[in-house]
Design a protein around this motif. Structure first.
Motif, PDB file in Angstrom:
ATOM      1  N   LYS A 121      46.048  44.204  33.191  1.00 33.97           N
ATOM      2  CA  LYS A 121      45.252  44.753  34.297  1.00 33.97           C
ATOM      3  C   LYS A 121      46.111  45.605  35.222  1.00 33.97           C
ATOM      4  CE  LYS A 121      43.938  42.637  38.102  1.00 33.97           C
ATOM      5  NZ  LYS A 121      43.288  41.739  39.084  1.00 33.97           N
ATOM      6  N   ASP A 122      47.326  45.161  35.475  1.00 34.04           N
ATOM      7  CA  ASP A 122      48.229  45.899  36.365  1.00 34.04           C
ATOM      8  C   ASP A 122      48.592  47.272  35.808  1.00 34.04           C
ATOM      9  OD1 ASP A 122      48.225  43.858  38.178  1.00 34.04           O
ATOM     10  OD2 ASP A 122      50.148  43.007  37.561  1.00 34.04           O
ATOM     11  N   THR A 145      45.689  49.259  37.236  1.00 28.43           N
ATOM     12  CA  THR A 145      45.552  49.303  38.700  1.00 28.43           C
ATOM     13  C   THR A 145      46.838  49.692  39.417  1.00 28.43           C
ATOM     14  OG1 THR A 145      46.015  46.922  38.847  1.00 28.43           O
ATOM     15  CG2 THR A 145      43.701  47.590  38.650  1.00 28.43           C
ATOM     16  N   THR A 189      39.712  47.014  42.612  1.00 33.11           N
ATOM     17  CA  THR A 189      40.078  46.809  41.202  1.00 33.11           C
ATOM     18  C   THR A 189      38.875  46.349  40.379  1.00 33.11           C
ATOM     19  OG1 THR A 189      40.765  44.526  41.669  1.00 33.11           O
ATOM     20  CG2 THR A 189      42.458  46.241  41.827  1.00 33.11           C
TER      21      THR A 189
END
Length: 307
Positions: free
Chosen positions: A86-87, A90, A201
Motif C-alpha cells: 500500500k505504501d 500512497t 488513502t
C-alpha cells in the motif's frame, strides 16, 4: 572528477539512501517527537512533586521512556512490513528510499529493537517487562490483523500511540479530572487525524483490503462523523481552557484550538483540492504546538526565573 571519485560518491549516496530508508521505515522522526512529548508530559504533567534533580537521576523513568521509543521504532518497522504494498502507492518516495535496504535488515532491526526494549524493561521490574511485552504484541497484532478492521483500526492505532503515556500515568499514579480531559482531547485529535488520513488513502486501502470508515460509508458520511468528533473536541477545549484558568499558557492553547477546529471544519466542507491534506497537517502541527505550550507552561510555573 576522476574515475575513483565517481564510485565513491555513488557509494556514499547509496549509504545515505539506505540510512534514510531505514529511518523512515522505522518511523524514526515520529519516535523522536513522541520522545519529546513523553519527557515534557512526564515532568510537567505527571510528575508534580519531584524536583528536576531527582527527575534527572531517576533511572527508572528514563528506562521506561527509552523502552517506549525502542518499541515504537520496532512497531514502525513491523507496520511498514505489512503495509509495504500500500505504501508503494500512497508514499512512493519513502518506499523508493526503503528499497535501498534489504528486507532482512528491517526484520533483524525489528527483533533487536524489541529485545533491547524488553531487556531494559526487565532491568526495571517484571511489571514493566510485562507492560512492554503486551505493547509489542499489540503493535504486531494491529499491523497483522486489526489495521484492516473498520473503526477498530482507528481506535487501536490511537490507543497504541497513547499507551506509553498511560504507562507514565500509572508509574506516577497521578489521576485527576484535568488529566482525564487532556487524554480525551488528545485521543479525539489523533482519532480525527487518523480518519482524515484514511480519506486520503481511500483507493489504496480499498485495493489492498483495508476496511476503513471512508471506504465503507463514503466521504459524505465520513465528513459528518468528523464534524461530530470536531464538535466534541471543541467542547472539550472550552472545558479545559475554562477549567485550567487563563493565567496558564496551556489554557490559551486550548482557547486557540477553537479557531483551529473551525478552520478544519471550513476546509473539510469546502472540499477543494488539497484541503483534506491541509487540514490533516494543520491538526498534526497543532498537536506539536500543544507539546510546546505544555513545556513553556511548565517552565513558567516551576522555573519562572528562566523566562
Amino acid at each position: 572528477m576522476t574515475n575513483e571519485t565517481k564510485p565513491t560518491s555513488r557509494n556514499a549516496l547509496y549509504r545515505v539512501s539506505q540510512l534514510m530508508g531505514f529511518l523512515l521505515g522505522a518511523r524514526f522522526f515520529v519516535a523522536v517527537l513522541l520522545l519529546f512529548a513523553l519527557y515534557v508530559s512526564t515532568f510537567f504533567l505527571f510528575n508534580r512533586e519531584e524536583s528536576f534533580r531527582n527527575f534527572v537521576f531517576d533511572y527508572k523513568v528514563h528506562c521506561i521512556i527509552i523502552c517506549s521509543v525502542l518499541s515504537i521504532l520496532a512497531g514502525g518497522i513491523i507496520n511498514r512490513f505489512y503495509d509495504k504494498e500500500k505504501d508503494q502507492l500512497t508514499q512512493p518516495f519513502r518506499s523508493r528510499l526503503q528499497s535501498f535496504l534489504k528486507e532482512k535488515y528491517f526484520l533483524i532491526a525489528y527483533v533487536v529493537l524489541n529485545a533491547l526494549s524488553l531487556g531494559l524493561a526487565i532491568f526495571v521490574s517484571h511489571r514493566v517487562f510485562v507492560f512492554f511485552l503486551i505493547y509489542q504484541f499489540l503493535m504486531w497484532f494491529y499491523s497483522h490483523k486489526l489495521s484492516k478492521i473498520i473503526v477498530l483500526n482507528n481506535f487501536t492505532f490511537v490507543s497504541l500511540t497513547l499507551y506509553p503515556f498511560f504507562g507514565m500515568l500509572i508509574y506516577y499514579q497521578t489521576f485527576s479530572l484535568k488529566i482525564l480531559f487532556l487524554a480525551i482531547f488528545l485521543f479525539l485529535m489523533l482519532f480525527i487525524i487518523d480518519i482524515t488520513k484514511d480519506t486520503l488513502t481511500k483507493n489504496a486501502d480499498k485495493m489492498f483490503g483495508y476496511d476503513t470508515i471512508a471506504n465503507r460509508l463514503g466521504y459524505q458520511s465520513t465528513r459528518s462523523i468528523l464534524l461530530i468528533l470536531l464538535i466534541i473536541t471543541l467542547a472539550t477545549s472550552i472545558i479545559l481552557s475554562v477549567g485550567i484558568g487563563f493565567k496558564n499558557i496551556i489554557a490559551w492553547y486550548f482557547l486557540l484550538t477553537i479557531i483551529v477546529i473551525i478552520g478544519t471544519v471550513f476546509m473539510l466542507f469546502r472540499n477543494q483540492k488539497n484541503d483534506k491534506f491541509k487540514s490533516l497537517n494543520l491538526l498534526r502541527l497543532w498537536i506539536f504546538f500543544g507539546i510546546l505550550a505544555m513545556l513553556f507552561d511548565g517552565i513558567y510555573h516551576k522555573y519562572p526565573w528562566l523566562i
